[in-house]
Design an enzyme around this catalytic site. Structure first.
Site: not given
Ligand code: APR
Length: 243
Positions: A126, A118, A214, A186, A100, A103, A147
């Protein structure tokens, strides 16, 4: 230790292992996650990435989007969790990554089979004629990119209110149908439709391994093996039993 050993064994014995990654895998590369205490959505308003709001307020949105993503991503390097997935792909254990993330760190780590669910930050598109440009051709700190047709360019990643790129969606579903083990790293599993992919995998009989410090939306529902650690620590530990 026993659970880690068992998880490593499952990874090693898998026939079609795929990874599903979210912002957490890049947290230790100093890229903020979206949710949580220091999350992007605590600092910025999510409507900056709403497609309708963006089209009506593109100068303002671009200023923040540059700060939020482009300035940070430019300076970031993969961490060992990214390299662990590269090593697994090199060993022909890992077949693909559905990410997702926008980066570019899986690419920087060297993985080849990456499905960017994503979209990405390498290109701009554009808002009108859909022509694509390399981001490197613009100085985002100086001006709102436009564009040749005169319309505003947006990053080629998925905004709220936009569809998942068709090709990425098809490839992801194909991998979900093939996989027998999914390694989730993550992600909270908050955002549809990406969040349903692990459920699809589980429904198809795949085992689910999850790495996250978490609990997520998957942990107590579909996860078979939960490694409650940060991605880099967990990857280093698993590596000892696999590579
Ligand atoms: N290692 C592993 N997991 C981690 C770490 C780490 N060092 N630090 C944080 N996390 C976990 C958190 O506990 C959480 O469950 O990574 C997760 C991050 O969650 P989000 O911020 O919700 O990211 P993500 O799930 O990728 O978001 C999904 O939301 O806004 C949109 O498009 C955006 O692609 C993104 C989508």
């Amino acid at each position: 230790m026993e659970q880690l050993k068992k998880t490593a064994e499952i990874i090693k014995q898998s026939k079609h292992l795929i990874a599903f990654t979210g912002a957490g895998i890049s947290a230790e590369s100093n890229i903020p996650t979206f949710r949580g205490k220091n999350g992007i959505w605590n600092k910025y308003n999510p409507k900056l990435l709403d497609i309708t709001y963006f089209k009506n307020n593109s100068d303002l949105c671009w200023k923040h989007i540059t700060d939020m993503f482009f300035s940070v991503i430019d300076k970031a390097y993969p961490n060992y969790a990214h390299y662990f997935l590269y090593e697994l792909e090199q060993q022909n254990i890992l077949k693909s990554i559905i990410t997702q993330n926008i980066d570019n760190l899986h690419q920087k780590a060297g993985n080849k089979n990456i499905i960017e669910f994503h979209g990405n930050t390498r290109e701009l598109i554009c808002t009108k004629c859909k022509k694509k440009y390399n981001v490197k051709d613009f100085d985002l700190l100086k001006e709102t990119p436009k564009c040749l047709c005169g319309s505003i360019l947006k990053p080629d990643f998925v905004f709220f209110g936009e569809n998942i790129p068709v090709d990425a969606y098809k490839k992801a579903i194909n991998e979900i149908n093939l996989c027998d083990v999914m390694l989730i790293i993550g992600t909270t599993g908050e955002i549809m439709p990406a969040s349903i992919l692990p459920y699809e995998a589980k429904n198809n009989g795949s085992l689910i391994i999850e790495i996250n410090p978490e609990e997520s939306n998957y942990t107590n529902k579909i996860t078979d093996y939960f490694i409650k650690q940060k991605a880099v620590i967990a990857s280093n530990k698993l590596k000892q039993f696999i590579l």
